[in-house]
Design a protein around this motif. Sequence first.
Motif, PDB file in Angstrom:
ATOM      1  N   LEU A   1       0.846  -1.187   0.000  1.00 27.10           N
ATOM      2  CA  LEU A   1       0.000   0.000   0.000  1.00 27.10           C
ATOM      3  C   LEU A   1       0.887   1.243   0.000  1.00 27.10           C
ATOM      4  N   ILE A   2       0.656   2.131  -0.964  1.00 25.47           N
ATOM      5  CA  ILE A   2       1.469   3.338  -1.124  1.00 25.47           C
ATOM      6  C   ILE A   2       0.608   4.554  -0.816  1.00 25.47           C
ATOM      7  N   ILE A   3       1.086   5.377   0.123  1.00 26.39           N
ATOM      8  CA  ILE A   3       0.349   6.569   0.554  1.00 26.39           C
ATOM      9  C   ILE A   3       1.129   7.809   0.150  1.00 26.39           C
ATOM     10  N   THR A   4       0.531   8.655  -0.660  1.00 24.66           N
ATOM     11  CA  THR A   4       1.152   9.913  -1.068  1.00 24.66           C
ATOM     12  C   THR A   4       0.818  10.996  -0.046  1.00 24.66           C
ATOM     13  N   THR A   5       1.841  11.770   0.351  1.00 24.09           N
ATOM     14  CA  THR A   5       1.600  12.812   1.351  1.00 24.09           C
ATOM     15  C   THR A   5       2.481  14.028   1.101  1.00 24.09           C
ATOM     16  N   TYR A   6       2.034  15.162   1.641  1.00 26.41           N
ATOM     17  CA  TYR A   6       2.842  16.381   1.622  1.00 26.41           C
ATOM     18  C   TYR A   6       2.365  17.308   2.742  1.00 26.41           C
ATOM     19  N   ASN A   7       3.156  17.419   3.794  1.00 22.56           N
ATOM     20  CA  ASN A   7       2.952  18.388   4.876  1.00 22.56           C
ATOM     21  C   ASN A   7       1.548  18.364   5.497  1.00 22.56           C
ATOM     22  N   ARG A   8       1.008  17.154   5.682  1.00 22.58           N
ATOM     23  CA  ARG A   8      -0.241  17.010   6.439  1.00 22.58           C
ATOM     24  C   ARG A   8      -0.078  15.862   7.441  1.00 22.58           C
ATOM     25  N   PRO A   9       0.840  16.007   8.398  1.00 22.78           N
ATOM     26  CA  PRO A   9       1.099  14.895   9.322  1.00 22.78           C
ATOM     27  C   PRO A   9      -0.100  14.486  10.149  1.00 22.78           C
TER      28      PRO A   9
ATOM     29  N   HIS B   1      -7.821  22.708   1.119  1.00 24.20           N
ATOM     30  CA  HIS B   1      -7.843  23.746   0.096  1.00 24.20           C
ATOM     31  C   HIS B   1      -7.400  23.151  -1.237  1.00 24.20           C
ATOM     32  N   ASP B   2      -7.925  23.691  -2.328  1.00 25.25           N
ATOM     33  CA  ASP B   2      -7.532  23.207  -3.653  1.00 25.25           C
ATOM     34  C   ASP B   2      -6.050  23.450  -3.901  1.00 25.25           C
ATOM     35  N   ASN B   3      -5.430  22.503  -4.610  1.00 23.11           N
ATOM     36  CA  ASN B   3      -4.044  22.694  -5.021  1.00 23.11           C
ATOM     37  C   ASN B   3      -3.953  23.763  -6.111  1.00 23.11           C
TER      38      ASN B   3
END
Length: 263
Positions: free
Chosen positions: A5-13, A230-232
Amino acid sequence: MKISLIITTYNRPGALKRVLDGLISQTILPEEIIIADDGSDNNTKTMLQPFLDQTQINIKHVWHEDIGFRAARIRNMAIAESNGDYIILLDGDCIPEKHFIQDHKDLAQKGFFFQGKRVIVNQSFAKIFNHKDCNSKTILMIQSLKKEISNSHHIFRIPFFPSYTIKKLSGVRSCNMGLFRDDITAVNGFNHDFEGWGREDSELVVRLFKYGLKRKENPFKAICFHLWHHDNKRNCLEKNDRILKKVMESESFFCKSGLNELV
C-alpha cells in the motif's frame, strides 16, 4: 498475493496519522505500507517515527526534495521500493474503512485495475474525523443529514454487490486505486513529465487502457473518506492537459520517463 500500500503525502502529518491509524485497524493488514512523501518538512518524519518503529507491519518512508508538486515521481519511487504483487494507491488524507484492504484484495483481478470510490468529509467535520468515525454507520448517517459529508451513498458496505467495468476517464483518482505490479511496471509507472497538480492519474489510466486493461468499479466496497483541504494550485494544468492530449493521440502505452529512471 502480497499487498503493498502506497500513501502519497505532503505536509499534512495530522491527516496522515489518521490514515495510518485506519490502516493498522484493518480486518486484513497489507504486507507493507510505503509513505510516498513529496518533500514534507520534519514534522511528518517526527510523526511517523512511532509507526516506523512498530513491528506489527512493515512501514517505510520514501522522501524526495520539495521542488514543487511531483506526485508522479514520488509514487514511482515508492513503487520501486515496494515488494508486493498487488499495489494499492491511497492519498495521505483519505482514511480507509476497516474492510478497505480486504475489499481491494477480493476485487483484484487479472486484466483489470480497480478504481475505488471516496466519501468527502467536509471542512468542519474533517478537523476531528478519524478511523473510528468512518466505521460508525450511526455517526456517518447523522453527519450526512447535517451535510457534513458528501457522496454519502458510499457509506454502506454491501459485500455481495456486483462489480462492473467502465471505459471512461472521468472519475479517475489515484487516491484510491489498485493494480497488479506487473501491469504498472509494463506501462513504466507514472509519467515524470507531469509536474504541478493535475492529470498524472488520468494519463496513467489512458496508458493502462492502451495496454489492454479494463477499469473495474464497485460503489459499496473499498471505500475511503477524503478529508477536506484547500484546492491545489493549478498553474501547471494547461501544460499537463497538453501532455495528456498527446498521450491520448499516441498508440504507445509506455511513457519515456517513469519507473525506468529509478532502476
